[in-house]
Scaffold this motif. Structure first.
Motif, PDB file in Angstrom:
ATOM      1  N   MET A  13       0.827  -1.209   0.000  1.00  0.00           N
ATOM      2  CA  MET A  13       0.000   0.000   0.000  1.00  0.00           C
ATOM      3  C   MET A  13       0.864   1.263   0.000  1.00  0.00           C
ATOM      4  O   MET A  13       0.539   2.230  -0.686  1.00  0.00           O
ATOM      5  CB  MET A  13      -0.947  -0.006   1.198  1.00  0.00           C
ATOM      6  CG  MET A  13      -2.091  -0.997   1.080  1.00  0.00           C
ATOM      7  SD  MET A  13      -3.203  -0.620  -0.292  1.00  0.00           S
ATOM      8  CE  MET A  13      -3.831   0.974   0.220  1.00  0.00           C
ATOM      9  N   GLN A  14       1.947   1.261   0.758  1.00  0.00           N
ATOM     10  CA  GLN A  14       2.832   2.425   0.762  1.00  0.00           C
ATOM     11  C   GLN A  14       3.415   2.673  -0.628  1.00  0.00           C
ATOM     12  O   GLN A  14       3.514   3.816  -1.069  1.00  0.00           O
ATOM     13  CB  GLN A  14       3.948   2.246   1.793  1.00  0.00           C
ATOM     14  CG  GLN A  14       3.457   2.385   3.214  1.00  0.00           C
ATOM     15  CD  GLN A  14       4.513   2.042   4.245  1.00  0.00           C
ATOM     16  OE1 GLN A  14       5.361   1.169   4.033  1.00  0.00           O
ATOM     17  NE2 GLN A  14       4.460   2.715   5.381  1.00  0.00           N
ATOM     18  N   GLN A  15       3.771   1.595  -1.330  1.00  0.00           N
ATOM     19  CA  GLN A  15       4.293   1.755  -2.685  1.00  0.00           C
ATOM     20  C   GLN A  15       3.202   2.271  -3.624  1.00  0.00           C
ATOM     21  O   GLN A  15       3.465   3.103  -4.483  1.00  0.00           O
ATOM     22  CB  GLN A  15       4.881   0.451  -3.210  1.00  0.00           C
ATOM     23  CG  GLN A  15       5.491   0.578  -4.598  1.00  0.00           C
ATOM     24  CD  GLN A  15       6.605   1.612  -4.660  1.00  0.00           C
ATOM     25  OE1 GLN A  15       7.533   1.579  -3.864  1.00  0.00           O
ATOM     26  NE2 GLN A  15       6.516   2.544  -5.601  1.00  0.00           N
ATOM     27  N   ALA A  16       1.975   1.800  -3.453  1.00  0.00           N
ATOM     28  CA  ALA A  16       0.865   2.291  -4.279  1.00  0.00           C
ATOM     29  C   ALA A  16       0.652   3.789  -4.040  1.00  0.00           C
ATOM     30  O   ALA A  16       0.435   4.552  -4.990  1.00  0.00           O
ATOM     31  CB  ALA A  16      -0.411   1.507  -3.981  1.00  0.00           C
ATOM     32  N   ILE A  17       0.733   4.220  -2.790  1.00  0.00           N
ATOM     33  CA  ILE A  17       0.566   5.638  -2.461  1.00  0.00           C
ATOM     34  C   ILE A  17       1.709   6.455  -3.065  1.00  0.00           C
ATOM     35  O   ILE A  17       1.481   7.515  -3.655  1.00  0.00           O
ATOM     36  CB  ILE A  17       0.452   5.832  -0.937  1.00  0.00           C
ATOM     37  CG1 ILE A  17      -0.855   5.205  -0.429  1.00  0.00           C
ATOM     38  CG2 ILE A  17       0.530   7.314  -0.563  1.00  0.00           C
ATOM     39  CD1 ILE A  17      -0.925   5.022   1.089  1.00  0.00           C
ATOM     40  N   ARG A  18       2.935   5.950  -2.945  1.00  0.00           N
ATOM     41  CA  ARG A  18       4.082   6.652  -3.558  1.00  0.00           C
ATOM     42  C   ARG A  18       3.917   6.744  -5.073  1.00  0.00           C
ATOM     43  O   ARG A  18       4.219   7.779  -5.679  1.00  0.00           O
ATOM     44  CB  ARG A  18       5.394   5.936  -3.221  1.00  0.00           C
ATOM     45  CG  ARG A  18       5.894   6.201  -1.822  1.00  0.00           C
ATOM     46  CD  ARG A  18       7.319   5.718  -1.622  1.00  0.00           C
ATOM     47  NE  ARG A  18       7.481   4.283  -1.764  1.00  0.00           N
ATOM     48  CZ  ARG A  18       7.347   3.401  -0.776  1.00  0.00           C
ATOM     49  NH1 ARG A  18       7.026   3.806   0.450  1.00  0.00           N
ATOM     50  NH2 ARG A  18       7.538   2.118  -0.995  1.00  0.00           N
ATOM     51  N   THR A  19       3.430   5.676  -5.684  1.00  0.00           N
ATOM     52  CA  THR A  19       3.217   5.664  -7.130  1.00  0.00           C
ATOM     53  C   THR A  19       2.179   6.705  -7.524  1.00  0.00           C
ATOM     54  O   THR A  19       2.361   7.444  -8.498  1.00  0.00           O
ATOM     55  CB  THR A  19       2.789   4.261  -7.596  1.00  0.00           C
ATOM     56  OG1 THR A  19       3.827   3.323  -7.263  1.00  0.00           O
ATOM     57  CG2 THR A  19       2.526   4.212  -9.093  1.00  0.00           C
TER      58      THR A  19
END
Length: 165
Positions: A103-109
């Motif tokens: 989820m953190q990577q999705a938010i960063r993306t």
């Protein structure tokens, strides 16, 4: 463990993970195992190479153990929004922080896209661990979709959540 954006090379591994998720947790997804089990791997290849979404995967050695998809809105009035879809982590890896990292990577993306201002998702109303994860990441509930899914004669409610970037 390794987190990365999935591409065409990962189509078969993604297909296997997706089918496992649909078969084991039918109430968690709008699509069904019966709908997708006969899809050719090329269909998953297209999902991973299209421009309307980004799918992020978590790997343990050579095994894909989790994934999440960020779907971009394309209509001009909605381009400031994205949606989290198809979040899944294999049961034996839950509770280890993999879902949070995905989820953190999705938010960063979403942030790196430069145009996304808010991210939406829906989660099964009874899925307390997932709701706690999303809340810890800053998502806030804004409503409920009563009887959102119907499997056989059983209805499932979804909680609607948003994160403002």
């Amino acid at each position: 463990m390794n987190i990365e954006i999935l591409d065409a090379r990962h189509a078969e591994a993604y297909r296997q993970l997706r089918l496992e998720a649909l078969e084991q947790y039918p109430e968690a997804f709008a699509s069904s195992y019966e709908e997708e089990k006969d899809f050719p791997v090329e269909r998953f290849h297209k999902r991973l190479t299209g421009t309307d979404s980004t799918t992020i995967g978590a790997w343990h050695e050579s095994e894909l153990i989790g994934s999440v998809t960020l779907v971009y809105e394309r209509k001009p009035k909605l381009q400031h929004r994205a949606n989290i879809m198809a979040m899944y982590v294999k049961p034996s890896y839950r509770g280890s922080g993999i879902g949070k990292e995905l989820m953190q990577q999705a938010i960063r993306t979403a942030r790196s896209a430069g145009t996304i201002e808010q991210i939406y998702l829906s989660v099964m109303a009874h899925n307390e661990p997932a709701k706690r994860l999303y809340q810890a990441l800053g998502f806030e509930a804004y409503g409920k979709d009563w009887r959102a899914l119907k499997i056989g004669q059983t209805y499932y409610d979804e909680e609607l959540m948003a994160l403002f970037l």
